[in-house]
Structures are given as C-alpha cells and as structure tokens.
Design an enzyme around this catalytic site. Structure first.
Site, PDB file in Angstrom:
ATOM      1  N   ASP A  31      32.769  47.062  64.006  1.00 54.40           N
ATOM      2  CA  ASP A  31      33.563  46.001  64.640  1.00 54.40           C
ATOM      3  C   ASP A  31      35.030  46.302  64.361  1.00 54.40           C
ATOM      4  OD1 ASP A  31      32.579  42.936  65.694  1.00 54.40           O
ATOM      5  OD2 ASP A  31      34.708  43.178  65.237  1.00 54.40           O
ATOM      6  N   LYS A  36      35.337  40.369  59.328  1.00 56.58           N
ATOM      7  CA  LYS A  36      33.921  40.364  59.664  1.00 56.58           C
ATOM      8  C   LYS A  36      33.181  41.483  58.921  1.00 56.58           C
ATOM      9  CE  LYS A  36      32.656  38.408  63.957  1.00 56.58           C
ATOM     10  NZ  LYS A  36      32.527  38.436  65.392  1.00 56.58           N
ATOM     11  N   GLU A 146      20.927  41.703  77.415  1.00 57.88           N
ATOM     12  CA  GLU A 146      20.324  40.919  76.333  1.00 57.88           C
ATOM     13  C   GLU A 146      20.101  39.478  76.802  1.00 57.88           C
ATOM     14  OE1 GLU A 146      19.063  41.812  73.342  1.00 57.88           O
ATOM     15  OE2 GLU A 146      18.429  39.735  73.479  1.00 57.88           O
ATOM     16  N   LYS A 199      20.259  40.056  84.605  1.00 51.36           N
ATOM     17  CA  LYS A 199      20.878  39.190  83.599  1.00 51.36           C
ATOM     18  C   LYS A 199      21.649  38.042  84.261  1.00 51.36           C
ATOM     19  CE  LYS A 199      22.728  37.603  79.882  1.00 51.36           C
ATOM     20  NZ  LYS A 199      21.948  36.766  78.978  1.00 51.36           N
ATOM     21  N   PHE A 244      13.906  24.035  80.772  1.00 55.84           N
ATOM     22  CA  PHE A 244      15.257  23.750  81.303  1.00 55.84           C
ATOM     23  C   PHE A 244      15.256  22.583  82.280  1.00 55.84           C
ATOM     24  CE2 PHE A 244      16.088  27.426  78.980  1.00 55.84           C
ATOM     25  CZ  PHE A 244      17.455  27.526  78.791  1.00 55.84           C
ATOM     26  N   GLY A 248      21.016  15.971  80.349  1.00 55.48           N
ATOM     27  CA  GLY A 248      21.970  15.799  79.251  1.00 55.48           C
ATOM     28  C   GLY A 248      23.386  15.772  79.783  1.00 55.48           C
ATOM     29  N   CYS A 255      27.984  31.906  77.078  1.00 50.64           N
ATOM     30  CA  CYS A 255      27.415  32.695  78.177  1.00 50.64           C
ATOM     31  C   CYS A 255      27.389  31.967  79.525  1.00 50.64           C
ATOM     32  CB  CYS A 255      25.997  33.128  77.821  1.00 50.64           C
ATOM     33  SG  CYS A 255      25.995  34.405  76.562  1.00 50.64           S
ATOM     34  N   LYS A 315      25.346  23.765  71.053  1.00 45.43           N
ATOM     35  CA  LYS A 315      23.943  23.377  70.953  1.00 45.43           C
ATOM     36  C   LYS A 315      23.527  23.436  69.493  1.00 45.43           C
ATOM     37  CE  LYS A 315      21.579  27.722  71.811  1.00 45.43           C
ATOM     38  NZ  LYS A 315      20.564  28.362  72.592  1.00 45.43           N
ATOM     39  N   ARG A 322      32.305  27.799  71.537  1.00 46.16           N
ATOM     40  CA  ARG A 322      32.828  28.270  72.820  1.00 46.16           C
ATOM     41  C   ARG A 322      32.285  27.426  73.984  1.00 46.16           C
ATOM     42  NH1 ARG A 322      31.851  34.706  72.028  1.00 46.16           N
ATOM     43  NH2 ARG A 322      30.023  33.930  70.917  1.00 46.16           N
TER      44      ARG A 322
END
Ligand SMILES: NC(=O)c1ccc[n+]([C@@H]2O[C@H](COP(=O)([O-])OP(=O)(O)OC[C@H]3O[C@@H](n4cnc5c(N)ncnc54)[C@H](O)[C@@H]3O)[C@@H](O)[C@H]2O)c1
Length: 431
Positions: A31, A36, A146, A199, A244, A248, A255, A315, A322
């Site tokens: 990184d 980090k 991913e 994706k 899903f 809410g 993402c 969540k 973010r």
C-alpha cells in the site's frame, strides 16, 4: 503454492491477501499509506472487519506488508485492489490503477496482472495497451471482479457464489482459476469486457431491488399496507427470492453509489441513456430525505430540536462511512437547525456536519425529541426500553431500518414509525 502480490490494503486488498494466504499462497501486500502498513506490520487491523484479525494472526508466515513496489518483483500474480472513486463527472477515477501500472517493478518471471478493482467496461483493453506500450507484452491480464460485501467480507471471499474470470489468453485465466481451486467455487470463465460488466450489472441489479422495495414501501405508507409482510410475500416467489427486499432509508457505502454512477456514465458515454438506473439513483437519494419529513410530521419545526442519530456507518459490521445515509441526514438536520447527537459502536463519524459524537446510546437519547435508527446495529434491538423512554424528552422513534417490532415498541409507550408500515396518527406542529 503461488507467489501473490497485492496492490492496495483496503477492504478488497487486505481480504484478498489474507484469504489467499489462508489458502496456502505466499502473499505480499503493498500500500502507499505508511500508517496502514505500519499498523499491519504491528499485527493490527487498519479498519473494522470481522474475521481479519484471526487470518492475520494465523498466516503471519505467508503474509507480508510493504510500502515498496519493488518487493513484488518475484510475484507470479499481481492483484490490483486499489480504490476507483468517482470523478466529478461520475466516471470512475482510474488514476490509482494507472499509478500501479507505472510502478510495476521489473518482473523476475512470467506474471499475470489480475484486476479486482471495479472498473468501467473497456478498462482491460486500455490497460493491455498500456502494458504493451511499456514493453510488458509478456505480462498476462485477467479481470477478476470482487463481489464481497463489507461486514461479511471474509466469509464472502471464502464461500463465493461464483468467481468470475475474464481473460483473452486462456492460460492466464487457468492460472488465476487454479489459485481459487481450494474454494471449490463455481467459476465463470468469459472475456475481459463481460467480466467487467458482470460486476457493474450485479451491483445495479441489487440497487434496483433496493430502490424497488423502497418505492413499494412508500406506496404502502400511502395505502396502509405493511411492506415487511409485502416483501415476505413477494420474496416467497421462487422466481424472485427474498434477497435485497428490505425497505429502509436507502443504500450507501463505497460501492453502490459510485458504481451506479459509473455505469450510468459509461452508458451515456457510449450514447445510451440508462433510464432505469437513473431512476434507481434518484429514488435512493429521495429515500434518505424522507426521514426528515417523518420527523417534521411528529415534531413540527426541527429548529432547536434534539435528534439522536443511532448508527452512522453505512451498514452494520463495518466502520466505513463512505456515502453513509447518516451523512445526508446529518447535513439536512443541521440545515433545519436541529441539535444532533450521533452514536455508532465502531464508526468514527468522520465527515458528519454539526453532529456531537457520543460514546453510548444512553448519551445520544438523553433529552432527545426523537431517535432515528439509521444503521441496524444489533445493539439497537433493545432500544425500546423503559430507560430510554424515561431518558427521552419526547419518546419518538423513527426506525429507518424496520429493526424494531412496531407493536412492542408502541406498547412500551413510544411513538414509533418505521418505513412502509402503518404509521401512528401524526401530530404535526406540536412540541
Ligand atoms: N469495499 C467493498 O465492499 C468492495 C467490494 C467489491 C469491490 N470493491 C472495489 O474494489 C476496489 C477497492 O475497494 P476498497 O473498498 O478495498 O478500497 P479502499 O479505499 O478501502 O482501499 C484501497 C487501497 O488502495 C491503496 N492504494 C492506492 N494507490 C495505491 C498504489 N499505487 N499501490 C498500492 N496501494 C494503493 C489505498 O491507499 C487504499 O489503502 C474498488 O474499485 C472498489 O469499487 C470494493
């Protein structure tokens, strides 16, 4: 066992590196943020994600962390897991991906670059050309998007619904597929562009379901139906399934918002107006703001009112702020002149405007005119307690995640309103 290098020690990079080490591969994660890498070298986790500390501890021998790209020179696979945030136009910012390409060390043997970052369709082709221009024709290229979700990232990586591998050279795809062999996962092989699109399309489908059920919730509110029962009934249809369909206050996170914008922008750059996705995004924006209307319906003007925002991360199970709905709510409440206290068990509330951050739920609700459940942390399941009732100036709960049982909460003396559920009589204009 393969020699794997990973660029990026964020959610995707660290989980990928740690899980591949768990599968027996030798992994070096690089990184560019010294804090980090220092934390990881001390054995500390740089962000909250269950399962990572165990993996780090168990795989110390096979997992190293560095700031130096040169330490990846002997790797056979180079995973690109850097962030691809939105630019002001909504397009994905690929500058970090290009920086990785620029920083690639002189490689010792045959290697394959594996793109895990979420990128627009066509990126693989551009990267391939970029590699060729730099004389790296021998470096293979594979798109391997991913699908992990924060909060369940390690489980998602180790038990994937599928692994998507897009390659123009079959041998490169075979090599990446072999890395995942111990998972015994379904592997979808395809071309690079299709892998990139899988994706974006999967995320868009999930967001579409969320905005769909949120609109159904809004119609339920207008007609007296209960969206929780409606979603259950819809989800029992085998053609649809239950996932899903939880109403809410809208999706957030690192993402969905950026990937939806990137796909919408990708479509319009190609001359196509993606109407459905544009509506999905707009519905989500409006959904966050509906909480303000609910608060006003119960409290009248919010000027000087004390509001508790419970849960700040986008969540449960993550400290990621973010694009969290709490950011929009806090800004709107601040603009309305409310006095806001925010609580979260792990998120630091960074980026929240005009919010006093407190350590406990009790501090957040003390003297509050209303409490809003923003993130459905399990810690909030017992919110409708006599202690909370006694502590609040006005026992109003707006449950943005339908976490609490409406009947039990009302029986405990609270004025309770969820999302898409029959609401109590409102008393607009009263204090
Ligand atoms: N977070 C998720 O749930 C998730 C899930 C699936 C896909 N993705 C995608 O994966 C990518 C990474 O997401 P993330 O959430 O892990 O991001 P992140 O911001 O948490 O981590 C990215 C890391 O890359 C590092 N980095 C930047 N430039 C670098 C360089 N030149 N060399 C090495 N490291 C560098 C950053 O310092 C940061 O630590 C994004 O494209 C994202 O859309 C994320």
């Amino acid at each position: 066992m393969a020699k794997v290098g990973v660029f990026g020690a964020g959610w995707v990079g660290l989980v990928t590196g740690a899980c591949l080490a768990e599968l027996g591969h030798d992994v070096v994660v690089r990184d560019v943020v010294p804090a980090k890498i220092d934390a990881l070298n001390r054995g500390e986790q740089p962000f909250h994600e269950d399962g990572i500390p165990d993996l780090l501890a168990r795989n110390r021998e096979r997992l190293r962390f560095t700031l130096e790209a040169s330490e990846l020179a002997d790797r056979e696979f180079l995973f690109v897991c850097v962030d691809t945030p939105p630019t002001p136009s909504g397009d994905a910012d690929l500058s970090r991906v290009w920086r990785v390409i620029d920083e690639l060390p002189a490689l010792a043997g045959h290697a394959t670059l594996v793109m895990k970052s979420t990128v627009p369709v066509g990126t693989g082709e551009k990267v391939r050309n970029g590699l060729d221009e730099r004389g790296l024709q021998a470096l293979g290229y594979v798109s391997n998007p991913e699908f992990l979700a924060e909060g369940t990232a390690v489980r998602d990586f180790m038990h994937p619904d599928r692994v998507v591998i897009g390659a123009s050279e079959a041998a490169d795809g075979d090599g990446v597929a072999a890395l995942y062999a111990p998972l015994e996962a379904v592997i979808l092989r395809c071309d690079v562009k299709s892998a990139e699109m899988v994706k974006l399309a999967a995320n868009a489908a999930l967001m579409t379901r969320i905005s769909f059920i949120n609109e159904i919730a809004n119609v339920c509110e207008a007609t007296g139906a209960d969206v929780v029962k409606v979603a259950e009934g819809v989800g029992l249809d085998r053609r649809l399934g239950p996932h899903f369909l939880r109403a809410g206050i809208g999706y957030g996170g690192s993402c969905f918002p950026k990937d939806s914008l990137a796909l919408k922008q990708l479509a319009s750059n190609s001359g196509y107006h993606f109407q459905l996705l544009a509506a999905v995004i707009e519905v989500n924006e409006l959904q966050k703001r509906r909480v303000i209307g609910k608060l006003k319906a119960h409290l009248g003007s919010l000027q000087g009112k004390r509001i508790a925002l419970l849960g700040l991360a986008f969540k449960p199970g993550t400290d990621d702020m973010r694009e969290a709905p709490s950011l929009v709510l806090a800004a709107r409440l601040h603009a309305e002149g409310a006095e806001v206290r925010g609580w979260d068990p792990v998120a630091d509330g960074s980026g929240l405007a005009g919010v006093t951050l407190v350590e406990t739920v009790a501090e957040a609700v003390a003297g509050a005119d209303a409490a809003v459940i923003v993130t459905e942390w399990p810690e909030l399941a017992g919110l409708a307690s006599p202690e909370v009732h006694a502590a609040m100036a006005n026992p109003v709960i707006i449950d943005g995640r339908n976490l609490l049982d409406p009947a039990a909460t009302r029986a405990a003396g609270f004025v309770y309103e969820g999302i898409g559920r029959p609401a109590p009589a409102r008393v607009a204009g009263t204090d």
